[in-house]
Design a protein around this motif. Structure first.
Motif, PDB file in Angstrom:
ATOM      1  N   ARG A 216       0.855  -1.190   0.000  1.00 45.92           N
ATOM      2  CA  ARG A 216       0.000   0.000   0.000  1.00 45.92           C
ATOM      3  C   ARG A 216       0.888   1.235   0.000  1.00 45.92           C
ATOM      4  NH1 ARG A 216      -5.097  -0.647  -0.146  1.00 45.92           N
ATOM      5  NH2 ARG A 216      -6.078  -2.488   0.705  1.00 45.92           N
TER       6      ARG A 216
ATOM      7  N   GLY B 111      -2.641   5.107   0.559  1.00 42.18           N
ATOM      8  CA  GLY B 111      -3.568   3.998   0.776  1.00 42.18           C
ATOM      9  C   GLY B 111      -3.888   3.166  -0.448  1.00 42.18           C
ATOM     10  N   ARG B 112      -3.302   3.465  -1.582  1.00 39.08           N
ATOM     11  CA  ARG B 112      -3.595   2.726  -2.808  1.00 39.08           C
ATOM     12  C   ARG B 112      -2.847   1.388  -2.810  1.00 39.08           C
ATOM     13  NH1 ARG B 112      -2.072   5.402  -8.423  1.00 39.08           N
ATOM     14  NH2 ARG B 112      -0.279   4.042  -8.297  1.00 39.08           N
ATOM     15  N   ALA B 113      -3.537   0.315  -3.180  1.00 37.77           N
ATOM     16  CA  ALA B 113      -2.920  -1.011  -3.263  1.00 37.77           C
ATOM     17  C   ALA B 113      -2.213  -1.153  -4.601  1.00 37.77           C
ATOM     18  CB  ALA B 113      -3.970  -2.094  -3.121  1.00 37.77           C
TER      19      ALA B 113
END
Length: 142
Positions: A71, A75-77
């Motif tokens: 991440r 917060g982006r995977a």
């Protein structure tokens, strides 16, 4: 003297050219971009892909490329396959990755190091210095 100058120009051009090739071969631009922002994250190995190849003597070699997921700071995977580093990691293990905020998919597990950062400059400098010495010798004896 003219021959020495022509030699010097051609040799320095070759040093610059080969410095660029080496830089791309070592994936210098991608690695420098991943290291530039100083961002790191803990990535988990979500899968392994094996690839058969041959070494210099023709013996079979198996390279394993892990798929890593992490991440970003926002917060982006992100998921990517590490192809550059030779890792011995098992599925489910964690490791540190270095990434750029602009392009986190180009992340790497390789820690910042001197050679990939400066391969182009080193190759160009050494090649140019050799060319200058050689051109000086040519000018002195021709």
């Amino acid at each position: 003297m003219v021959i020495a100058v022509v030699y010097l120009v051609v040799a320095v051009g070759a040093a610059v050219f080969y410095g660029g090739i080496l830089d791309r071969q070592l994936q210098g631009p991608r690695l420098r971009a991943a290291w530039a922002d100083g961002l790191t994250a803990e990535a988990r190995c979500t899968g392994l892909r094996s690839e058969e190849a041959q070494d210099a003597e023709g013996a079979p070699v198996v390279h394993t490329h892990p798929t890593l997921e992490f991440r970003t700071a926002d917060g982006r995977a992100v998921s990517f396959e590490e192809r550059r580093a030779r890792l011995t990691v098992a599925e489910g293990e964690f490791m540190t990755v270095y990434y750029s905020a602009r392009n986190p998919e180009s992340a790497t597990t390789l820690a910042p190091s001197f050679v990939p950062r400066h391969a182009r400059a080193l190759t160009t400098a050494v090649g140019s210095a050799f060319a200058l010495v050689t051109a000086t010798v040519l000018a002195a004896f021709l």
